[in-house]
Write an enzyme that holds these catalytic residues in place. Structure first.
Site, PDB file in Angstrom:
ATOM      1  N   ARG A  74       0.897  -1.215   0.143  1.00 57.53           N
ATOM      2  CA  ARG A  74      -0.049  -0.064  -0.087  1.00 57.53           C
ATOM      3  C   ARG A  74       0.924   1.181  -0.063  1.00 57.53           C
ATOM      4  O   ARG A  74       2.005   1.221   0.817  1.00 57.53           O
ATOM      5  CB  ARG A  74      -0.848   0.165   1.058  1.00 57.53           C
ATOM      6  CG  ARG A  74      -2.299  -0.963   1.193  1.00 57.53           C
ATOM      7  CD  ARG A  74      -3.158  -0.603   0.090  1.00 57.53           C
ATOM      8  NE  ARG A  74      -4.350  -1.447   0.045  1.00 57.53           N
ATOM      9  CZ  ARG A  74      -4.212  -2.525  -0.731  1.00 57.53           C
ATOM     10  NH1 ARG A  74      -3.393  -2.905  -1.512  1.00 57.53           N
ATOM     11  NH2 ARG A  74      -5.530  -3.271  -0.847  1.00 57.53           N
ATOM     12  N   GLU A 104      -3.515   7.723  -4.406  1.00 59.54           N
ATOM     13  CA  GLU A 104      -3.761   7.050  -5.657  1.00 59.54           C
ATOM     14  C   GLU A 104      -5.119   7.573  -6.057  1.00 59.54           C
ATOM     15  O   GLU A 104      -5.984   7.887  -5.210  1.00 59.54           O
ATOM     16  CB  GLU A 104      -3.939   5.765  -5.462  1.00 59.54           C
ATOM     17  CG  GLU A 104      -2.795   4.917  -5.454  1.00 59.54           C
ATOM     18  CD  GLU A 104      -2.840   3.382  -5.427  1.00 59.54           C
ATOM     19  OE1 GLU A 104      -1.946   2.632  -4.778  1.00 59.54           O
ATOM     20  OE2 GLU A 104      -4.013   2.740  -6.110  1.00 59.54           O
ATOM     21  N   HIS A 142      -1.221   0.372  -9.746  1.00 58.70           N
ATOM     22  CA  HIS A 142      -1.713  -0.572  -8.759  1.00 58.70           C
ATOM     23  C   HIS A 142      -2.245  -1.884  -9.530  1.00 58.70           C
ATOM     24  O   HIS A 142      -3.476  -2.152  -9.412  1.00 58.70           O
ATOM     25  CB  HIS A 142      -3.055  -0.011  -8.075  1.00 58.70           C
ATOM     26  CG  HIS A 142      -3.165  -0.884  -6.747  1.00 58.70           C
ATOM     27  ND1 HIS A 142      -3.648  -0.166  -5.628  1.00 58.70           N
ATOM     28  CD2 HIS A 142      -2.810  -2.011  -6.255  1.00 58.70           C
ATOM     29  CE1 HIS A 142      -3.878  -0.776  -4.629  1.00 58.70           C
ATOM     30  NE2 HIS A 142      -3.350  -2.084  -4.958  1.00 58.70           N
TER      31      HIS A 142
HETATM   32  C1  DGY Z   1      -5.498  -6.284  -2.923  1.00 59.20           C
HETATM   33  O1  DGY Z   1      -6.052  -7.175  -3.135  1.00 59.20           O
HETATM   34  O2  DGY Z   1      -5.220  -5.530  -1.761  1.00 59.20           O
HETATM   35  C2  DGY Z   1      -4.660  -5.599  -4.070  1.00 59.20           C
HETATM   36  O3  DGY Z   1      -4.059  -4.482  -3.496  1.00 59.20           O
HETATM   37  C3  DGY Z   1      -5.179  -5.293  -5.214  1.00 59.20           C
HETATM   38  O4  DGY Z   1      -5.804  -6.641  -5.674  1.00 59.20           O
END
Ligand code: DGY
Length: 324
Positions: A241, A270, A288
């Site tokens: 993240r 983002e 992402h």
């Molecule tokens: C998640 O699943 O947390 C990813 O960042 C996106 O698929």
């Protein structure tokens, strides 16, 4: 059986499975993420009992006054920092996520991002397209090797461990790792070294890959101070993240040569990027998409449907973040 709101179109299979489970499924028709106000407006239109949310939806206690009958939020992601699990728990709303099915694809992507930045592949592609190639040259676009170097994993859960195994067994990297839980099985499988502090991993690694969830305690984990602990020759990779890195501090570190390069698939705000980030040559940026393979996104869709269907059958869903 239940009325379900899906905040944005997800692969068809999960929608079909929920319908086959007897549910009425309403999918947002907006071609994009709903703003918090749009989400609340949509939720107020019908008495939804279930929401299928995306990581771009902020689901906190304030949605409850628009959906007093809400029973479950099934997040179409493994990460759930977009959801206030405790506020929903107090209102007896269950939360589920989509773990495991994306581990391999995210690990593959992380390795690709490491190779991209270390071998300077996107930079070389830009060079070619700009018609700058004048013929082979001994020192053109020199990158670095991975073999024999040290990989630092911060967060050795499912994805961190899968990345560690690929780079240890496939590329001959020594792996140093930090996690709140020591993993003896990972250590015996690939002979990696556990450090009791993340700082030791930062100091000793040639490539640092972050695999920690975004929590209040991990926000800006990689601060200016910790960036300064990394080797000037080191690369930083983030597919977890964006908020775990102080992105402004990272731009400075990349500009000043405090670290050598970065591969980033996630960003603090983002889809916005920190000022100056996209101007840097020593960073590879992707939107992402670490879990974005066709197979995986279908499996995530199936998993969301199984979580919803099992819950409304009165069973404990298989992927619980919090069960009420
Ligand atoms: C998640 O699943 O947390 C990813 O960042 C996106 O698929």
């Amino acid at each position: 059986m239940a009325l379900i709101f899906v905040t944005r179109k997800i692969p068809e299979i999960g929608l079909r499975w929920m319908k086959e489970g007897g549910h009425e499924v309403v999918v947002s028709e907006k071609d994009g993420a709903l703003s918090p106000d749009e989400l609340k407006e949509m939720l107020s239109l019908r008495p939804y009992e279930g929401i299928v949310s995306l990581l771009t939806d902020h689901i906190d206690g304030s949605v409850l006054s628009f959906t007093p009958q809400l029973k479950i939020v099934a997040n179409y992601a493994v990460g759930f920092n977009n959801i206030d699990v405790s506020a929903l728990g107090q209102a007896r709303v269950t939360v589920t996520n989509t773990p495991d099915v994306l581990t391999d694809t995210v690990a593959e992507y992380t390795v690709s991002l490491i190779l991209s930045v270390v071998k300077r592949i996107p930079e070389a592609d830009r060079f070619m397209r700009a018609k700058k190639y004048q013929g082979w040259s001994p020192e053109l676009l020199l990158g670095s090797d991975l073999t024999g170097k040290t990989l630092g994993i911060v967060g050795a859960g499912r994805i961190g461990s899968a990345v560690a195994k690929r780079l240890s067994l496939g590329f001959g990297m020594q792996v140093n790792y930090y996690d709140i839980n020591r993993s003896e099985s990972l250590e015996s499988e690939i002979g990696c070294h556990y450090y009791e502090t993340p700082e030791d991993v930062l100091r000793t690694s040639d490539v640092v890959s972050l695999h920690v969830p975004l929590l209040p305690e991990t926000k800006h984990f990689l601060s200016a101070e910790r960036l300064a602990m990394m080797k000037p020759s080191a690369y930083l990779i983030n597919t977890s993240r964006g908020g775990v890195i102080d992105e402004k501090a990272l731009v400075e570190a990349l500009k000043k040569g405090i670290i050598k390069g970065a591969g980033l698939d996630v960003f603090e705000s983002e889809p916005k990027l920190a000022r100056g980030l996209s101007k840097l040559e020593n960073v590879v940026l992707t939107p992402h998409i670490a879990s974005a393979s066709e197979e995986t996104r279908n499996k995530m869709s199936e998993m969301v449907a199984v979580n919803i269907n099992e819950f409304f059958l009165g069973h404990i869903p298989p992927n619980i973040v919090s069960f009420q």
